[in-house]
Design a protein around this motif. Structure first.
Motif, PDB file in Angstrom:
ATOM      1  N   GLY A 214       0.818  -1.207   0.000  1.00 48.14           N
ATOM      2  CA  GLY A 214       0.000   0.000   0.000  1.00 48.14           C
ATOM      3  C   GLY A 214       0.851   1.255   0.000  1.00 48.14           C
ATOM      4  N   GLN A 215       1.907   1.262   0.778  1.00 47.91           N
ATOM      5  CA  GLN A 215       2.796   2.427   0.812  1.00 47.91           C
ATOM      6  C   GLN A 215       3.445   2.657  -0.550  1.00 47.91           C
ATOM      7  OE1 GLN A 215       5.577   2.544   4.089  1.00 47.91           O
ATOM      8  NE2 GLN A 215       6.992   3.893   3.003  1.00 47.91           N
ATOM      9  N   ALA A 216       3.916   1.581  -1.174  1.00 47.40           N
ATOM     10  CA  ALA A 216       4.535   1.720  -2.492  1.00 47.40           C
ATOM     11  C   ALA A 216       3.543   2.261  -3.509  1.00 47.40           C
ATOM     12  CB  ALA A 216       5.082   0.368  -2.951  1.00 47.40           C
ATOM     13  N   HIS A 222       3.702   7.293 -10.811  1.00 44.61           N
ATOM     14  CA  HIS A 222       2.725   7.074 -11.872  1.00 44.61           C
ATOM     15  C   HIS A 222       1.287   7.105 -11.350  1.00 44.61           C
ATOM     16  CE1 HIS A 222       6.335   5.129 -13.774  1.00 44.61           C
ATOM     17  NE2 HIS A 222       5.894   5.848 -14.795  1.00 44.61           N
ATOM     18  N   VAL A 223       1.117   6.862 -10.073  1.00 45.51           N
ATOM     19  CA  VAL A 223      -0.225   6.800  -9.473  1.00 45.51           C
ATOM     20  C   VAL A 223      -0.622   8.196  -9.029  1.00 45.51           C
ATOM     21  CG1 VAL A 223      -1.620   5.792  -7.630  1.00 45.51           C
ATOM     22  CG2 VAL A 223       0.170   4.420  -8.739  1.00 45.51           C
ATOM     23  N   ARG A 224      -1.738   8.684  -9.574  1.00 40.29           N
ATOM     24  CA  ARG A 224      -2.131  10.062  -9.302  1.00 40.29           C
ATOM     25  C   ARG A 224      -3.253  10.188  -8.271  1.00 40.29           C
ATOM     26  NH1 ARG A 224       1.399  12.295  -8.940  1.00 40.29           N
ATOM     27  NH2 ARG A 224       0.126  14.169  -8.704  1.00 40.29           N
ATOM     28  N   ILE A 225      -4.059   9.166  -8.107  1.00 42.03           N
ATOM     29  CA  ILE A 225      -5.188   9.218  -7.174  1.00 42.03           C
ATOM     30  C   ILE A 225      -5.196   7.924  -6.359  1.00 42.03           C
ATOM     31  CG2 ILE A 225      -7.717   9.094  -7.008  1.00 42.03           C
ATOM     32  CD1 ILE A 225      -7.877  11.014  -9.343  1.00 42.03           C
ATOM     33  N   ILE A 226      -5.486   8.049  -5.076  1.00 42.70           N
ATOM     34  CA  ILE A 226      -5.644   6.890  -4.199  1.00 42.70           C
ATOM     35  C   ILE A 226      -7.086   6.839  -3.718  1.00 42.70           C
ATOM     36  CG2 ILE A 226      -5.013   5.844  -1.990  1.00 42.70           C
ATOM     37  CD1 ILE A 226      -2.816   5.632  -4.063  1.00 42.70           C
ATOM     38  N   SER A 227      -7.719   5.673  -3.918  1.00 39.38           N
ATOM     39  CA  SER A 227      -9.059   5.432  -3.391  1.00 39.38           C
ATOM     40  C   SER A 227      -8.936   4.360  -2.316  1.00 39.38           C
ATOM     41  CB  SER A 227      -9.999   4.979  -4.514  1.00 39.38           C
ATOM     42  OG  SER A 227     -11.293   4.748  -4.020  1.00 39.38           O
ATOM     43  N   PHE A 228      -9.134   4.775  -1.076  1.00 39.47           N
ATOM     44  CA  PHE A 228      -8.888   3.892   0.067  1.00 39.47           C
ATOM     45  C   PHE A 228     -10.166   3.675   0.858  1.00 39.47           C
ATOM     46  CE2 PHE A 228      -8.182   3.425   4.618  1.00 39.47           C
ATOM     47  CZ  PHE A 228      -7.318   2.334   4.678  1.00 39.47           C
ATOM     48  N   THR A 229     -10.443   2.422   1.205  1.00 37.22           N
ATOM     49  CA  THR A 229     -11.518   2.087   2.133  1.00 37.22           C
ATOM     50  C   THR A 229     -10.924   1.247   3.250  1.00 37.22           C
ATOM     51  OG1 THR A 229     -13.137   2.069   0.333  1.00 37.22           O
ATOM     52  CG2 THR A 229     -13.787   1.041   2.400  1.00 37.22           C
ATOM     53  N   GLY A 230     -11.150   1.670   4.491  1.00 34.89           N
ATOM     54  CA  GLY A 230     -10.602   0.937   5.617  1.00 34.89           C
ATOM     55  C   GLY A 230     -10.816   1.686   6.913  1.00 34.89           C
ATOM     56  N   THR A 232     -10.282   4.150  10.193  1.00 32.88           N
ATOM     57  CA  THR A 232      -9.920   5.557  10.313  1.00 32.88           C
ATOM     58  C   THR A 232      -8.428   5.713  10.618  1.00 32.88           C
ATOM     59  OG1 THR A 232     -12.140   6.194  10.999  1.00 32.88           O
ATOM     60  CG2 THR A 232     -10.353   7.662  11.633  1.00 32.88           C
ATOM     61  N   ALA A 233      -7.893   4.856  11.458  1.00 32.45           N
ATOM     62  CA  ALA A 233      -6.468   4.949  11.789  1.00 32.45           C
ATOM     63  C   ALA A 233      -5.609   4.755  10.546  1.00 32.45           C
ATOM     64  CB  ALA A 233      -6.104   3.916  12.855  1.00 32.45           C
ATOM     65  N   ALA A 234      -5.920   3.738   9.764  1.00 34.91           N
ATOM     66  CA  ALA A 234      -5.163   3.511   8.535  1.00 34.91           C
ATOM     67  C   ALA A 234      -5.401   4.633   7.535  1.00 34.91           C
ATOM     68  CB  ALA A 234      -5.542   2.165   7.920  1.00 34.91           C
ATOM     69  N   GLY A 235      -6.625   5.136   7.488  1.00 35.26           N
ATOM     70  CA  GLY A 235      -6.950   6.218   6.562  1.00 35.26           C
ATOM     71  C   GLY A 235      -6.178   7.494   6.854  1.00 35.26           C
ATOM     72  N   ARG A 236      -5.960   7.776   8.119  1.00 37.61           N
ATOM     73  CA  ARG A 236      -5.152   8.959   8.467  1.00 37.61           C
ATOM     74  C   ARG A 236      -3.732   8.821   7.913  1.00 37.61           C
ATOM     75  NH1 ARG A 236      -7.981  11.967  12.280  1.00 37.61           N
ATOM     76  NH2 ARG A 236      -9.431  10.793  13.597  1.00 37.61           N
ATOM     77  N   ALA A 237      -3.164   7.608   8.036  1.00 37.55           N
ATOM     78  CA  ALA A 237      -1.812   7.389   7.522  1.00 37.55           C
ATOM     79  C   ALA A 237      -1.786   7.487   5.998  1.00 37.55           C
ATOM     80  CB  ALA A 237      -1.314   6.019   7.977  1.00 37.55           C
ATOM     81  N   GLY A 239      -3.887   9.226   4.090  1.00 42.12           N
ATOM     82  CA  GLY A 239      -4.071  10.628   3.728  1.00 42.12           C
ATOM     83  C   GLY A 239      -2.818  11.452   3.932  1.00 42.12           C
ATOM     84  N   GLU A 240      -2.122  11.184   5.025  1.00 44.48           N
ATOM     85  CA  GLU A 240      -0.890  11.927   5.308  1.00 44.48           C
ATOM     86  C   GLU A 240       0.176  11.637   4.257  1.00 44.48           C
ATOM     87  OE1 GLU A 240       2.534  12.279   8.820  1.00 44.48           O
ATOM     88  OE2 GLU A 240       0.683  11.156   9.185  1.00 44.48           O
ATOM     89  N   LEU A 241       0.351  10.363   3.906  1.00 46.88           N
ATOM     90  CA  LEU A 241       1.361  10.003   2.921  1.00 46.88           C
ATOM     91  C   LEU A 241       0.981  10.533   1.537  1.00 46.88           C
ATOM     92  CD1 LEU A 241       4.006   8.500   2.421  1.00 46.88           C
ATOM     93  CD2 LEU A 241       2.662   6.403   2.051  1.00 46.88           C
ATOM     94  N   ALA A 242      -0.289  10.445   1.180  1.00 42.52           N
ATOM     95  CA  ALA A 242      -0.734  10.964  -0.113  1.00 42.52           C
ATOM     96  C   ALA A 242      -0.520  12.468  -0.189  1.00 42.52           C
ATOM     97  CB  ALA A 242      -2.199  10.626  -0.337  1.00 42.52           C
ATOM     98  N   GLY A 243      -0.802  13.172   0.901  1.00 41.94           N
ATOM     99  CA  GLY A 243      -0.584  14.617   0.918  1.00 41.94           C
ATOM    100  C   GLY A 243       0.876  14.975   0.738  1.00 41.94           C
ATOM    101  N   ARG A 244       1.761  14.183   1.333  1.00 40.39           N
ATOM    102  CA  ARG A 244       3.188  14.429   1.192  1.00 40.39           C
ATOM    103  C   ARG A 244       3.629  14.314  -0.265  1.00 40.39           C
ATOM    104  NH1 ARG A 244       6.049  10.417   4.705  1.00 40.39           N
ATOM    105  NH2 ARG A 244       4.572  11.283   6.204  1.00 40.39           N
ATOM    106  N   HIS A 245       2.925  13.445  -1.020  1.00 41.43           N
ATOM    107  CA  HIS A 245       3.260  13.246  -2.432  1.00 41.43           C
ATOM    108  C   HIS A 245       2.312  14.016  -3.351  1.00 41.43           C
ATOM    109  CE1 HIS A 245       6.399  10.129  -1.973  1.00 41.43           C
ATOM    110  NE2 HIS A 245       5.765   9.875  -0.835  1.00 41.43           N
ATOM    111  N   LEU A 246       1.536  14.932  -2.774  1.00 48.33           N
ATOM    112  CA  LEU A 246       0.647  15.824  -3.529  1.00 48.33           C
ATOM    113  C   LEU A 246      -0.334  15.047  -4.397  1.00 48.33           C
ATOM    114  CD1 LEU A 246       3.180  18.626  -4.546  1.00 48.33           C
ATOM    115  CD2 LEU A 246       1.691  18.509  -2.544  1.00 48.33           C
TER     116      LEU A 246
END
Length: 486
Positions: A214-216, A222-230, A232-237, A239-246
């Motif tokens: 998941g982190q990779a 090449h991956v521009r959008i992440i669609s995550f279901t899971g 809240t704790a995992a979702g925060r992580a 969202g934070e990682l996705a934000g870091r990579h814009l």
């Protein structure tokens, strides 16, 4: 040879074809019996890198494919869920612990997701804008490119297809990471359906794996959008990682949804709906009714009736017996449920029925005298547990229902529909049902939560899906080259 014949995917991952897994194999286990159903391939970060690069290459041609051809692939995919329903139902029952009715619901929604997605390629994907200059100005929706989808175990088919289908329909490629515990229903099944539907190779990749995969996926350029279901704790992580990579991250997370029973509600109808809301699929649903808020005039009768219903619900192997509840997905989840129930009783809640398990089969449980100090009332249990609290006025219940970090679904039971609608307006949730319990889903309806339940409605309906899986580009056209004073 069956549609999901194990020889095709045994020890492999899907990258447009079935290739040996770099990360080895993991067992596909039937939670009801502990039996091995097969061995799925495990992906690595290296698999993600290769798949994302290939997906990006394939996506360019797919985006240029005439819209009616993309739509036809989605329509054929929709038909395939029905054509192979018997085999797919058996896998949903055995791999995810679904009762047959829940499996049929997943198959129905999967087909509808594909049919709804098939209308997206011909949907209006832009608008004309006024311009100060003599030119044609427009806002145009274009495919994002490669979409990464991370899906959970509880409704593995629905929670994968609801992102995969619209993303593909809108001209994207997809790299899907299903939960390894349900990698067949949540991954292999989609790969096989889209293979048979004629999706060009390289547009859908299925890579079961753990957090490293998941982190990779989130980090890959090449991956521009992440669609995550899971959770809240995992979702925060995520969202934070996705934000870091814009990158945009669409997060559909946990819930602790309230069912409000007003003083004019029909008590017989309410307890039937309430039992479904808390015990359907063993409570392993983000929309599960996690807090029953009952007017004090109905409270004692409600608790007694709900406990009576719960005590008679059969629990067992859904593949062999006529049961209402199947197994919890694994021992770790079962133990978490039991810890919350035990801690709630220690905190003062009354155990009216349930609170016991045999293997992975947990009895539907009713806790009386629930309050904000009771763990099973405060937290998302993700199990068949119904905490019941009382209230005295509409103002009090509005405050109680809103007093949660979550904001996914809401149910209000009342004979006065206008009163129910007015009350719903006071409680922040992404979904609200008047005279129904909290667990509902339709492919064309917007779905999502607020607060700790996620980033709003990013699934269901043309508007939500177009917003989720495309980018907006400003385009202008002039008849002649513009002149400037330089």
């Amino acid at each position: 040879m069956g549609f999901l014949d194990g020889e095709k995917w045994h020890g492999r991952v899907f990258t447009g074809s079935w290739v040996p897994a770099e990360g080895g194999e993991s067992t596909v286990t039937e939670p009801a019996t502990g039996d091995e159903l097969g061995r799925i391939g495990g992906a690595t970060a290296g698999d993600v890198t290769r798949s994302a690069a290939r997906a990006a290459e394939a996506q360019r041609e797919w985006a240029a494919t005439p819209f009616h051809e993309r739509a036809a692939v989605l329509r054929r995919a929709g038909d395939l869920w029905s054509r192979h329903a018997d085999e797919l139902r058996d896998w949903l029952v055995r791999e995810s612990g679904s009762i047959p009715g829940k499996a049929d619901f997943e198959l129905h929604v999967a087909a509808q997701e594909c049919y709804e997605a098939s209308a997206l390629p011909s949907h209006s994907l832009g608008e004309l804008l006024p311009s100060e200059a003599p030119r044609l100005s427009m806002a145009r929706r274009v495919p994002a490119g490669v979409v990464g989808v991370i899906s959970p175990f509880n409704a593995p088919l629905i929670l994968s297809i609801r992102s995969v289908a619209p993303a593909l329909a809108l001209g994207n490629a997809v790299v899907l990471k299903p939960d390894p515990r349900t990698a067949v229903c949540g991954g292999v099944a989609l790969a096989r359906v889209f293979e048979e539907a004629g999706l060009p190779a390289g547009l859908l990749h299925v890579l079961p794996g753990g957090a490293d995969v998941g982190q990779a996926l989130i980090e890959d350029p090449h991956v521009r959008i992440i669609s995550f279901t899971g959770s809240t704790a995992a979702g925060r992580a995520v969202g934070e990682l996705a934000g870091r990579h814009l990158k945009r991250a669409h997060l559909e997370l946990g819930g602790n949804s309230a069912l409000i029973v007003l003083d004019d509600a029909d008590i017989e109808q309410t307890t039937s709906a309430a039992a479904w809301g808390s015990f359907f699929h063993q409570g392993q649903i983000c929309m599960t009714t996690g807090r029953h808020l009952v007017h004090e005039s109905l409270y004692d009768d409600y608790v007694a009736r709900l406990a009576e219903t719960a005590s008679h619900l059969p629990v067992g192997n859904p593949a062999t017996d006529q049961v209402a509840l199947g197994p919890i997905i694994d021992a770790a989840q079962r133990d978490k449920i039991h810890r919350l129930v035990t801690a709630s009783v220690e905190a003062g809640a009354g155990l009216v029925t349930g609170g016991e398990y045999d293997g992975l089969f947990y009895r539907p449980t009713v806790l009386a005298a629930a309050a904000s100090s009771v763990p099973a009332y405060d937290e998302e249990v993700f199990g068949p547990v119904a905490p019941v609290a009382r209230f005295g006025s509409v103002d009090e219940v509005a405050a109680l229902a809103a007093d949660s970090e979550y904001g996914l679904s809401l149910g209000i039971l009342t004979r006065d529909v206008n009163k129910g609608l007015a009350l719903a307006d006071r409680i922040p949730t992404g979904i609200a049902h008047i005279n129904d319990q909290t667990v509902n889903d339709e492919a064309h309806a917007p779905f999502g939560g607020v607060r700790a339940s996620g980033t709003g409605s990013r699934f269901g309906g043309a508007a939500a899906n177009v917003e989720a899986f495309t980018e907006t580009r400003w385009v202008t056209v002039r008849g002649d080259v513009a002149g400037y004073p330089f």
